[in-house]
Design a protein around this motif. Structure first.
Motif, PDB file in Angstrom:
ATOM      1  N   GLU A  39      -7.239   0.002   0.001  1.00 25.29           N
ATOM      2  CA  GLU A  39      -6.302   0.967   0.581  1.00 25.29           C
ATOM      3  C   GLU A  39      -6.983   1.760   1.700  1.00 25.29           C
ATOM      4  OE1 GLU A  39      -3.417   4.574  -0.977  1.00 25.29           O
ATOM      5  OE2 GLU A  39      -5.284   4.168  -2.046  1.00 25.29           O
ATOM      6  N   LYS A  83       1.839   1.424  -3.957  1.00 27.04           N
ATOM      7  CA  LYS A  83       0.620   2.215  -4.167  1.00 27.04           C
ATOM      8  C   LYS A  83      -0.563   1.351  -4.612  1.00 27.04           C
ATOM      9  CE  LYS A  83       2.841   5.948  -3.121  1.00 27.04           C
ATOM     10  NZ  LYS A  83       2.847   6.341  -1.748  1.00 27.04           N
ATOM     11  N   TYR A 122      -7.409  -0.431   4.754  1.00 24.61           N
ATOM     12  CA  TYR A 122      -6.102  -0.620   5.389  1.00 24.61           C
ATOM     13  C   TYR A 122      -5.738   0.593   6.258  1.00 24.61           C
ATOM     14  CZ  TYR A 122      -1.054  -0.917   5.941  1.00 24.61           C
ATOM     15  OH  TYR A 122       0.208  -0.927   6.472  1.00 24.61           O
ATOM     16  N   LYS A 123      -5.911   1.785   5.723  1.00 22.70           N
ATOM     17  CA  LYS A 123      -5.592   3.004   6.476  1.00 22.70           C
ATOM     18  C   LYS A 123      -6.431   3.104   7.744  1.00 22.70           C
ATOM     19  CE  LYS A 123      -3.818   5.763   2.666  1.00 22.70           C
ATOM     20  NZ  LYS A 123      -4.053   6.900   1.765  1.00 22.70           N
ATOM     21  N   PHE A 146       0.813  -1.220   0.000  1.00 20.10           N
ATOM     22  CA  PHE A 146       0.000   0.000   0.000  1.00 20.10           C
ATOM     23  C   PHE A 146       0.848   1.273   0.000  1.00 20.10           C
ATOM     24  CE2 PHE A 146      -3.494  -2.769   1.747  1.00 20.10           C
ATOM     25  CZ  PHE A 146      -4.366  -2.577   0.686  1.00 20.10           C
ATOM     26  N   LYS A 147       1.947   1.280   0.722  1.00 16.87           N
ATOM     27  CA  LYS A 147       2.742   2.509   0.854  1.00 16.87           C
ATOM     28  C   LYS A 147       3.784   2.678  -0.255  1.00 16.87           C
ATOM     29  CE  LYS A 147       2.092   2.609   5.842  1.00 16.87           C
ATOM     30  NZ  LYS A 147       2.713   2.434   7.155  1.00 16.87           N
TER      31      LYS A 147
END
Length: 179
Positions: free
Chosen positions: A169, A118, A172-173, A114-115
């Motif tokens: 995403e 992307k 997840y955040k 994810f980081k």
């Protein structure tokens, strides 16, 4: 790639892993629960590993003593078949089951996907009989998509079903994991 966690490290699969890789990939119980065929010989293992290393989607999970625990994959494909969606696959040797290594490896790979990559979505699946994996996937926060009948072949005439899960995403955040 090299990721460092509290109890494990995740790094690119290298050819020096062959003996450990062969040992756990030739375990019939590990193979059954992970949904792959047993590797029958070190020669076949050599060919499999060369392909995996070339593709660059398979990573080795090590404890802090640098002992091989299993592998985790980040496949650049998904059921959704849209850009920036990935699929995780993980399998551990029996001695590593139930010790938190799988959860930490998945969390490290989620952070990376994810980081750094992307990713928009990460998908993961497990066989319906693999209750330990099912529980872990749900505990991490993946959302159940559905059952895929006859997902893959273990042998020419033996198929297996797959419980499939997804994590966006945004989801997840919201989970706010430290990695």
């Amino acid at each position: 790639m090299y990721l460092t966690g509290h109890n494990i490290d995740v790094r690119s699969l290298v050819y020096d892993d062959i003996n450990d890789y062969y040992k756990y990939q030739s375990d019939s119980e590990v193979a059954r629960l992970a949904g792959f065929k047993v590797i029958p010989s070190i020669e076949v293992c050599h060919n499999v590993m060369m392909g995996l290393i070339y593709k660059g989607e398979t990573y080795t999970i090590l404890n802090k003593d640098k002992e091989f625990l299993g592998t985790i994959n980040l496949y650049n494909k998904s059921i959704r078949q849209i850009k920036d969606c990935y699929t995780i696959g993980i399998s551990l040797k029996k001695e590593a089951w139930g010790k938190g290594y799988g959860k930490e490896a998945i969390l490290l790979l989620l952070a990376y996907a994810f980081k750094i990559k992307k990713a928009l979505y990460i998908e993961i699946g497990c066989e319906p009989t693999n209750l330990r994996s099912k529980k872990l996937i749900e505990k991490i926060g993946f959302k159940y998509i559905g059952l895929i009948k006859d997902f893959g072949y273990k042998d020419r005439d033996i198929t297996y079903d797959l419980l499939y899960y997804s994590l966006s995403e945004k989801e997840y955040k919201e989970l706010n994991y430290e990695y």
